[in-house]
Design an enzyme around this catalytic site. Structure first.
Site, PDB file in Angstrom:
ATOM      1  N   CYS A  57       0.817  -1.223   0.000  1.00 28.15           N
ATOM      2  CA  CYS A  57       0.000   0.000   0.000  1.00 28.15           C
ATOM      3  C   CYS A  57       0.848   1.269   0.000  1.00 28.15           C
ATOM      4  CB  CYS A  57      -0.947   0.007   1.186  1.00 28.15           C
ATOM      5  SG  CYS A  57      -2.022  -1.416   1.245  1.00 28.15           S
ATOM      6  N   HIS A 114      -3.187   7.262   2.476  1.00 24.24           N
ATOM      7  CA  HIS A 114      -3.629   5.957   1.983  1.00 24.24           C
ATOM      8  C   HIS A 114      -4.959   5.653   2.670  1.00 24.24           C
ATOM      9  CE1 HIS A 114      -4.029   1.790   1.212  1.00 24.24           C
ATOM     10  NE2 HIS A 114      -3.646   1.389   2.410  1.00 24.24           N
ATOM     11  N   ASN A 160     -10.162  -0.032   0.506  1.00 20.27           N
ATOM     12  CA  ASN A 160      -8.699   0.073   0.464  1.00 20.27           C
ATOM     13  C   ASN A 160      -8.202  -0.488  -0.869  1.00 20.27           C
ATOM     14  OD1 ASN A 160      -5.956  -0.368   0.699  1.00 20.27           O
ATOM     15  ND2 ASN A 160      -6.036  -1.166   2.783  1.00 20.27           N
TER      16      ASN A 160
HETATM   17  O1  UT7 Z   1      -3.453  -1.046   3.801  1.00 26.13           O
HETATM   18  C1  UT7 Z   1      -3.044  -1.401   5.084  1.00 26.13           C
HETATM   19  C2  UT7 Z   1      -3.721  -2.625   5.460  1.00 26.13           C
HETATM   20  N1  UT7 Z   1      -4.678  -2.804   6.437  1.00 26.13           N
HETATM   21  C3  UT7 Z   1      -5.099  -1.974   7.438  1.00 26.13           C
HETATM   22  O2  UT7 Z   1      -4.749  -0.860   7.582  1.00 26.13           O
HETATM   23  C4  UT7 Z   1      -6.103  -2.596   8.380  1.00 26.13           C
HETATM   24  C5  UT7 Z   1      -5.894  -2.161   9.792  1.00 26.13           C
HETATM   25  N2  UT7 Z   1      -6.879  -2.754  10.674  1.00 26.13           N
HETATM   26  C6  UT7 Z   1      -8.184  -2.380  10.682  1.00 26.13           C
HETATM   27  O3  UT7 Z   1      -8.584  -1.530   9.925  1.00 26.13           O
HETATM   28  C7  UT7 Z   1      -9.093  -3.023  11.709  1.00 26.13           C
HETATM   29  O4  UT7 Z   1      -8.335  -3.792  12.611  1.00 26.13           O
HETATM   30  C8  UT7 Z   1     -10.199  -3.924  11.085  1.00 26.13           C
HETATM   31  C9  UT7 Z   1     -11.185  -3.061  10.327  1.00 26.13           C
HETATM   32  C10 UT7 Z   1      -9.569  -4.930  10.128  1.00 26.13           C
HETATM   33  C11 UT7 Z   1     -10.940  -4.662  12.164  1.00 26.13           C
HETATM   34  O5  UT7 Z   1     -11.512  -3.758  13.073  1.00 26.13           O
HETATM   35  P1  UT7 Z   1     -11.318  -3.945  14.632  1.00 26.13           P
HETATM   36  O6  UT7 Z   1     -12.052  -2.867  15.286  1.00 26.13           O
HETATM   37  O7  UT7 Z   1      -9.839  -4.040  14.909  1.00 26.13           O
HETATM   38  O8  UT7 Z   1     -12.054  -5.294  14.889  1.00 26.13           O
HETATM   39  P2  UT7 Z   1     -11.494  -6.630  15.560  1.00 26.13           P
HETATM   40  O9  UT7 Z   1     -10.661  -7.385  14.599  1.00 26.13           O
HETATM   41  O10 UT7 Z   1     -10.939  -6.323  16.916  1.00 26.13           O
HETATM   42  O11 UT7 Z   1     -12.838  -7.396  15.789  1.00 26.13           O
HETATM   43  C12 UT7 Z   1     -13.851  -6.948  16.711  1.00 26.13           C
HETATM   44  C13 UT7 Z   1     -15.051  -7.852  16.601  1.00 26.13           C
HETATM   45  C14 UT7 Z   1     -14.692  -9.323  16.662  1.00 26.13           C
HETATM   46  O12 UT7 Z   1     -15.761 -10.008  17.290  1.00 26.13           O
HETATM   47  P3  UT7 Z   1     -15.668 -10.409  18.830  1.00 26.13           P
HETATM   48  O13 UT7 Z   1     -14.470 -11.308  18.950  1.00 26.13           O
HETATM   49  O14 UT7 Z   1     -15.515  -9.128  19.590  1.00 26.13           O
HETATM   50  O15 UT7 Z   1     -16.962 -11.112  19.066  1.00 26.13           O
HETATM   51  C15 UT7 Z   1     -14.627  -9.730  15.219  1.00 26.13           C
HETATM   52  O16 UT7 Z   1     -14.853 -11.109  15.020  1.00 26.13           O
HETATM   53  O17 UT7 Z   1     -15.663  -7.646  15.309  1.00 26.13           O
HETATM   54  C16 UT7 Z   1     -15.746  -8.902  14.631  1.00 26.13           C
HETATM   55  N3  UT7 Z   1     -15.587  -8.653  13.215  1.00 26.13           N
HETATM   56  C17 UT7 Z   1     -16.639  -8.395  12.404  1.00 26.13           C
HETATM   57  N4  UT7 Z   1     -17.968  -8.304  12.661  1.00 26.13           N
HETATM   58  C18 UT7 Z   1     -18.772  -8.012  11.617  1.00 26.13           C
HETATM   59  C19 UT7 Z   1     -14.450  -8.630  12.486  1.00 26.13           C
HETATM   60  N5  UT7 Z   1     -14.731  -8.354  11.206  1.00 26.13           N
HETATM   61  C20 UT7 Z   1     -16.086  -8.197  11.138  1.00 26.13           C
HETATM   62  C21 UT7 Z   1     -16.986  -7.908  10.088  1.00 26.13           C
HETATM   63  N6  UT7 Z   1     -18.290  -7.819  10.377  1.00 26.13           N
HETATM   64  N7  UT7 Z   1     -16.564  -7.695   8.822  1.00 26.13           N
END
Ligand code: UT7
Length: 344
Positions: free
Chosen positions: A126, A267, A297
């Site tokens: 990225c 980005h 993204n």
């Molecule tokens: O280009 C560079 C590359 N990538 C990035 O910059 C990504 C950086 N990371 C992020 O943007 C975030 O970490 C994410 C958007 C990927 C995830 O958001 P988060 O707030 O960190 O969520 P999490 O992974 O901590 O998950 C929180 C909860 C979990 O459920 P429990 O365990 O609390 O019950 C996940 O299973 O949200 C759940 N979850 C979802 N729920 C509905 C994870 N993905 C989803 C989804 N829909 N798509």
């Protein structure tokens, strides 16, 4: 022959090219355990574009389209006419090209008729567009090349496991480009570059094999490890530090104050990462260009897509005879991160 002259560089054009197919959060909720509310709240994304094999939208197709638009847009952006044969280097930032070789840059060269150009791909995920701009700048400053096409294109959808809600909702496909041309040293528009890498021993974001030319459908996935694997939390924690660090370093190196920058073009990975950087730098979100809601993204393509679109929509206002101070910042797999401050 040795050339001791130093040149300045300026950007003469910008462009973007996106697949036509729109995939909304509600579309994804049909195949994944997710919903629009979660995706919007946690990422800021409402919809993304996904390449369509039926329309033969490959990385080469989108990259070549962006390159052609950049040639055509030179008149609009800088009252300059430039022909494909005047391009002497094409750098294509991509991690998702059609083939391992030849490079996507070579295929774009052929497609647009840039018969006098050397061409190669650059892999910095990225952050690829910022790394490629930095490379182009150095080639121009040294006097080796005069007109460089910098392209960022990624078809992340080829690597998405459509059963993984942690990654499938985030990425989209697209391409963007700019043309950087030699100018007098006194007219140099670039004030600073800051690029960094740190080998990611934790493997927080990777895809370990090469996919095919087109996006795969969920049913095609037989080789899960080949798909994008991401520890979202780890990448998030890296990003909220990397963005302000790169911006502050590049702005300081440029000799400006943070509040002198007219627009920040980050980005587009997650709206919360941008909001966090805005808070840390004490800068209003109004100065940050964000279109993640519409495209998700798009990896190496997100910066030029955001800039070109913001100019077209009038969100970035350019006045005749006045240059804007701009800060571009990228981050991603590698890990890699970087920023550039320039006037345009
Ligand atoms: O280009 C560079 C590359 N990538 C990035 O910059 C990504 C950086 N990371 C992020 O943007 C975030 O970490 C994410 C958007 C990927 C995830 O958001 P988060 O707030 O960190 O969520 P999490 O992974 O901590 O998950 C929180 C909860 C979990 O459920 P429990 O365990 O609390 O019950 C996940 O299973 O949200 C759940 N979850 C979802 N729920 C509905 C994870 N993905 C989803 C989804 N829909 N798509």
């Amino acid at each position: 022959m040795k050339n001791s002259a130093r040149y300045g560089a300026k950007i003469i054009s910008w462009s973007r090219a996106l697949p036509e197919r729109v995939v909304t959060n509600n579309d994804l909720a049909q195949i994944l355990d997710t919903d629009d509310e979660w995706i919007v709240k946690r990422t800021g994304i409402k919809e993304r574009r996904i390449a369509d094999p039926a329309k033969a939208e490959t990385a080469t197709d989108l990259g070549a389209m962006a390159a052609k638009f950049a040639l055509a847009n030179a008149e609009k952006y800088s009252q300059t006419k430039i022909d494909a044969t005047e391009i002497d280097l094409i750098i294509c930032a991509t991690a998702t090209g059609d083939f391992v070789f030849p490079s996507t840059a070579c295929m774009i060269q052929d497609r647009i008729g840039a018969s006098n150009a050397a061409a190669f791909d650059m892999s910095a995920a990225c952050t690829g567009f910022v790394f490629a701009m930095n490379t182009a700048y150095n080639y121009i400053q040294s006097g080796q090349f005069k007109n460089i096409m910098v392209i960022g294109v990624d078809l992340m959808s080829k690597y998405i496991d459509w059963a993984d809600r942690g990654t499938a909702v985030i990425f989209g496909d697209g391409a963007g480009a700019c043309i950087i041309s030699a100018t007098d040293e006194a007219d140099d528009c670039f004030h600073s570059f800051y690029i960094k890498s740190r080998g990611d021993t934790e493997m927080s974001l990777y895809a370990d094999a090469v996919a095919n030319q087109y996006p795969v459908a969920a049913v095609d996935i037989t080789n899960k490890p080949a798909m994008v694997q991401m520890n979202g939390k780890a990448v998030y924690e890296f990003a909220v530090k990397a963005v302000p660090e790169a911006l502050e370093a590049a702005i300081e190196q440029a000799g400006f104050q943070v509040d002198e920058i007219d627009y920040f073009i980050p980005h587009q990975a997650n709206i919360r990462i941008v909001q966090s950087a805005a808070r840390r730098l004490k800068i209003s979100m109004d100065k940050f260009i964000c279109n993640i809601d519409r495209y998700g993204n798009t990896s190496a393509a997100s910066i030029p897509i955001a800039f070109d679109e913001a100019c077209e929509l009038g969100q970035i206002k350019r006045e005749p005879g006045k240059k804007l101070k701009l800060a571009f910042v990228g981050f991603g797999a590698g890990l890699t991160w970087g920023a550039t401050v320039l006037e345009f």
